[in-house]
Design a protein around this motif. Structure first.
Motif, PDB file in Angstrom:
ATOM      1  N   PHE A 136      -7.660  -6.871  -1.320  1.00 35.58           N
ATOM      2  CA  PHE A 136      -7.259  -5.693  -2.088  1.00 35.58           C
ATOM      3  C   PHE A 136      -7.106  -6.093  -3.556  1.00 35.58           C
ATOM      4  N   THR A 137      -7.087  -5.092  -4.423  1.00 37.96           N
ATOM      5  CA  THR A 137      -6.853  -5.325  -5.841  1.00 37.96           C
ATOM      6  C   THR A 137      -5.619  -4.541  -6.267  1.00 37.96           C
ATOM      7  N   ALA A 138      -4.626  -5.238  -6.811  1.00 40.34           N
ATOM      8  CA  ALA A 138      -3.389  -4.601  -7.247  1.00 40.34           C
ATOM      9  C   ALA A 138      -3.602  -3.872  -8.572  1.00 40.34           C
ATOM     10  N   LYS A 139      -2.568  -3.136  -9.007  1.00 43.93           N
ATOM     11  CA  LYS A 139      -2.672  -2.365 -10.245  1.00 43.93           C
ATOM     12  C   LYS A 139      -2.928  -3.242 -11.455  1.00 43.93           C
ATOM     13  N   ASN A 140      -2.449  -4.476 -11.397  1.00 46.19           N
ATOM     14  CA  ASN A 140      -2.665  -5.399 -12.520  1.00 46.19           C
ATOM     15  C   ASN A 140      -3.951  -6.208 -12.368  1.00 46.19           C
ATOM     16  N   ASN A 141      -4.821  -5.731 -11.443  1.00 53.10           N
ATOM     17  CA  ASN A 141      -6.125  -6.345 -11.158  1.00 53.10           C
ATOM     18  C   ASN A 141      -6.026  -7.692 -10.440  1.00 53.10           C
ATOM     19  N   ARG A 142      -4.838  -8.079 -10.031  1.00 49.07           N
ATOM     20  CA  ARG A 142      -4.686  -9.304  -9.244  1.00 49.07           C
ATOM     21  C   ARG A 142      -5.170  -9.038  -7.819  1.00 49.07           C
ATOM     22  N   LYS A 143      -6.001  -9.932  -7.315  1.00 52.89           N
ATOM     23  CA  LYS A 143      -6.537  -9.755  -5.963  1.00 52.89           C
ATOM     24  C   LYS A 143      -5.623 -10.438  -4.939  1.00 52.89           C
ATOM     25  N   TYR A 144      -5.486  -9.822  -3.793  1.00 52.03           N
ATOM     26  CA  TYR A 144      -4.691 -10.401  -2.711  1.00 52.03           C
ATOM     27  C   TYR A 144      -5.292  -9.987  -1.376  1.00 52.03           C
ATOM     28  N   LYS A 145      -4.881 -10.680  -0.326  1.00 50.55           N
ATOM     29  CA  LYS A 145      -5.427 -10.396   0.998  1.00 50.55           C
ATOM     30  C   LYS A 145      -4.312 -10.042   1.974  1.00 50.55           C
ATOM     31  N   MET A 146      -4.610  -9.093   2.839  1.00 48.22           N
ATOM     32  CA  MET A 146      -3.689  -8.665   3.887  1.00 48.22           C
ATOM     33  C   MET A 146      -4.417  -8.652   5.225  1.00 48.22           C
ATOM     34  N   LEU A 147      -3.655  -8.743   6.289  1.00 47.34           N
ATOM     35  CA  LEU A 147      -4.244  -8.680   7.619  1.00 47.34           C
ATOM     36  C   LEU A 147      -4.838  -7.304   7.874  1.00 47.34           C
ATOM     37  N   SER A 148      -6.027  -7.277   8.437  1.00 49.26           N
ATOM     38  CA  SER A 148      -6.601  -6.010   8.879  1.00 49.26           C
ATOM     39  C   SER A 148      -5.921  -5.577  10.173  1.00 49.26           C
ATOM     40  N   SER A 149      -6.014  -4.310  10.519  1.00 49.85           N
ATOM     41  CA  SER A 149      -5.389  -3.822  11.759  1.00 49.85           C
ATOM     42  C   SER A 149      -6.026  -4.494  12.972  1.00 49.85           C
ATOM     43  N   GLU A 150      -7.345  -4.726  12.908  1.00 54.46           N
ATOM     44  CA  GLU A 150      -8.031  -5.391  14.016  1.00 54.46           C
ATOM     45  C   GLU A 150      -7.594  -6.859  14.109  1.00 54.46           C
ATOM     46  N   GLY A 151      -7.456  -7.491  12.940  1.00 50.59           N
ATOM     47  CA  GLY A 151      -7.029  -8.881  12.930  1.00 50.59           C
ATOM     48  C   GLY A 151      -5.624  -9.035  13.472  1.00 50.59           C
ATOM     49  N   LYS A 152      -4.726  -8.152  13.055  1.00 47.29           N
ATOM     50  CA  LYS A 152      -3.343  -8.215  13.538  1.00 47.29           C
ATOM     51  C   LYS A 152      -3.294  -7.997  15.043  1.00 47.29           C
ATOM     52  N   LYS A 153      -4.075  -7.058  15.529  1.00 47.27           N
ATOM     53  CA  LYS A 153      -4.105  -6.776  16.970  1.00 47.27           C
ATOM     54  C   LYS A 153      -4.570  -8.003  17.745  1.00 47.27           C
TER      55      LYS A 153
END
Length: 222
Positions: free
Chosen positions: A89-106
């Protein structure tokens, strides 16, 4: 009976350089982990003592008096995640970060089902925690137990060093009885020394004297 450390059942850390030196951690042992704040104790607990144990198909237990269940879950799932489980994902300050997808979490939740047990009682006495550990060892076959940390456990006596010595003896006896590995976090005493050794662990000398392994973490800023 003769004992051959090379053939004994062991839990490997997953880090080749360490495993080559210590030959993995033999089951039936107590490991004391210490280090200053920020040295990486939580990272080691999460990635090696819990995550790597689960990867090697060992059921694992965690007592943590500092983290709530939701934080532990998120903390563990992100450690166990592979690249395909994450979405960028890209935050409002253009910093990129990663989060678990729903499939990955499952997928990850299903993978740790019946493999990870979290102590969620408000009773922090050493005897109550050991009672839960015994139940899990007997009924569920749990082999790896993480206690974070010694100072949070409530002892049966007000004599601090005596209480700590008794707690260490109980945890060591438990590890041997159930052929398990117990990882215990013990904080170091405050010191001006940059480097710490096992002798700098706060409390009774028996905390490290009775341990089978003592792991000291140090962050290298050089």
């Amino acid at each position: 009976e003769d004992f051959n450390v090379y053939e004994a059942d062991k839990l490997e850390t997953g880090i080749e350089a360490i495993d080559n030196d210590i030959l993995g951690m033999v089951f039936g042992s107590l490991n004391v982990l210490s280090g200053r704040n920020g040295a990486g104790k939580s990272t080691i607990l999460n990635q090696i003592y819990i995550g790597e144990a689960i990867r090697q198909n060992y059921k694992t237990f965690l007592f943590s008096g500092e983290l709530v269940a939701g934080n532990v879950k998120e903390w563990l799932l992100r450690t166990l995640a592979n690249e395909q489980d994450l979405i960028e994902f890209t935050a409002k300050n253009n910093r990129k970060y990663k989060m678990l997808s729903s499939e990955g979490k499952k997928r990850l939740v299903e993978n740790i089902k019946d493999k990870f047990y979290l102590y969620d009682s408000e009773e922090y006495s050493i005897d109550m925690v050991l009672n839960k550990m015994e139940i899990l060892a007997k009924r569920q076959g749990v082999k790896v137990f993480v206690i974070d940390n010694l100072m949070i456990l409530e002892m049966s006596t007000s004599e601090e060093y005596k209480a700590q010595s008794e707690a260490i003896k109980k945890l060591k006896a438990f590890a041997k009885k159930y052929n398990a590995i117990v990882h215990l976090v013990a904080n170091p005493r405050k010191s001006m020394n940059e480097e710490i050794t096992k002798d700098d662990v706060s409390g009774s000398a028996n905390i490290t004297n009775l341990a089978d392994y003592v792991t000291i973490l140090e962050r290298n800023f050089k």
